[in-house]
Design an enzyme around this catalytic site. Structure first.
Site, short mmCIF file in Angstrom:
data_model
loop_
_atom_site.label_atom_id
_atom_site.label_comp_id
_atom_site.label_asym_id
_atom_site.label_seq_id
_atom_site.Cartn_x
_atom_site.Cartn_y
_atom_site.Cartn_z
CG ASP A 151 -1.66 1.23 1.47
OD1 ASP A 151 -2.37 1.66 0.55
OD2 ASP A 151 -1.55 1.81 2.57
CB ILE A 152 0.78 4.50 -1.55
CG1 ILE A 152 1.19 3.79 -2.85
CG2 ILE A 152 1.48 5.86 -1.45
CD1 ILE A 152 0.85 4.56 -4.10
N GLY A 204 -5.35 2.53 -3.24
CA GLY A 204 -6.63 3.09 -3.64
C GLY A 204 -6.45 4.28 -4.56
CE LYS A 213 -5.33 -0.95 -1.51
NZ LYS A 213 -4.37 -0.40 -0.53
CG ASP A 250 -2.01 2.31 6.53
OD1 ASP A 250 -2.39 3.36 7.08
OD2 ASP A 250 -1.96 2.20 5.29
CG ASN A 271 -7.78 1.13 1.15
OD1 ASN A 271 -7.12 1.14 2.18
ND2 ASN A 271 -7.38 1.73 0.05
#
Length: 259
Positions: free
Chosen positions: A10-11, A45, A186, A209, A212
């Site tokens: 994730d970012i 996302g 995802k 984290d 989503n």
């Protein structure tokens, strides 16, 4: 580890800290994994145009964007799952009556159905991407959209969830929720990539984290929640690492035996 693995990150709150900075320890760890022959992928996302700089910095060309609705493998589109436009039009009409703006998003751009709104500015500002949606109330017509943003206070999405069964609503900000095709996630994007590459489940890893990320963390065998994640996100993961602010990616990769 001799077998090639695919590691999905994730970012926001995972690769990037709360100042939207990439920790040096994370960058070094990712390039070390790449040197050892592993595949590094992003699962976010965000729209593809919202993390181009990060992909260039880390030399990543495989990613899951829009929470699984637009998937790219080695620079080529592998899978898309657009929104139901008829239902989106009805959602937008209902949202307008409540003074809840909507942003339409395809793989290239994002446009708002209103000229301006404080909720849009407040939430998009936190991403620090240097751009805001321009106004085009009819942007949804004649194109594939992979995600929309509905801007409303916490709890207001409950009515939309009851009325619009074609969509899932996932909150990412106190005044904004992601609007996704029902069942899109995802995890579905990871499944498409793993299937195409022939990667066994024991060689799949995922770090996240946010809310989503929960289905991804529940589905991927080697899942790691960041220390800064909410309790229920941590409970969805197999491992819990340190906070993104405390070299959480590096520590987590050591936990799962990749470093």
């Amino acid at each position: 580890m001799t077998n090639q693995s695919v590691i999905f990150f994730d970012i926001d709150g995972t690769l990037l800290n709360h100042e939207k900075e990439l920790p040096l320890s994370t960058k070094k760890a990712i390039f070390k994994l790449k040197e050892e022959g592993h595949i590094i992928a992003i699962a976010t996302g965000r729209a593809p145009f919202m993390f181009e700089d990060l992909r260039r910095e880390l030399d990543i060309n495989t990613f899951i964007s829009y929470n699984g609705q637009y998937v790219v493998l080695n620079g080529e589109v592998l899978y898309t799952n657009p929104l139901n436009i008829s239902s989106l039009e009805k959602l937008t009409e209902a949202a307008l009556l409540n003074n809840h703006p909507v942003v339409f998003m395809d793989h290239e751009d994002m446009r708002a159905n209103v000229p301006e709104h404080e909720y849009i500015k407040e939430s998009i500002d936190t991403l620090k991407i240097g751009r805001f949606p321009t106004h085009d109330a009819l942007y949804y017509k004649g194109r594939d959209l992979y995600q929309s943003l509905l801007f409303c206070p916490v709890g207001a999405e409950n009515q939309y969830e009851r009325d619009f069964k074609d969509f899932d609503f996932i909150r990412w900000h106190p005044v904004s929720v992601d609007v996704l095709p029902r069942g899109g996630s995802k995890a579905k994007g990871i499944e498409k990539i793993a299937e195409k590459l022939g990667i066994p489940e024991e060689n799949l890893f995922a770090f996240g984290d946010g809310l989503n990320d929960m289905e991804m963390l529940l589905t991927v065998k080697n899942s790691v929640a960041m220390g800064n994640a909410e309790k229920k996100v941590k409970e969805a993961a197999r491992y819990v690492t340190k906070s993104v602010e405390d070299d959480g990616i590096y520590h987590g990769l050591q936990m799962v035996g990749l470093l």
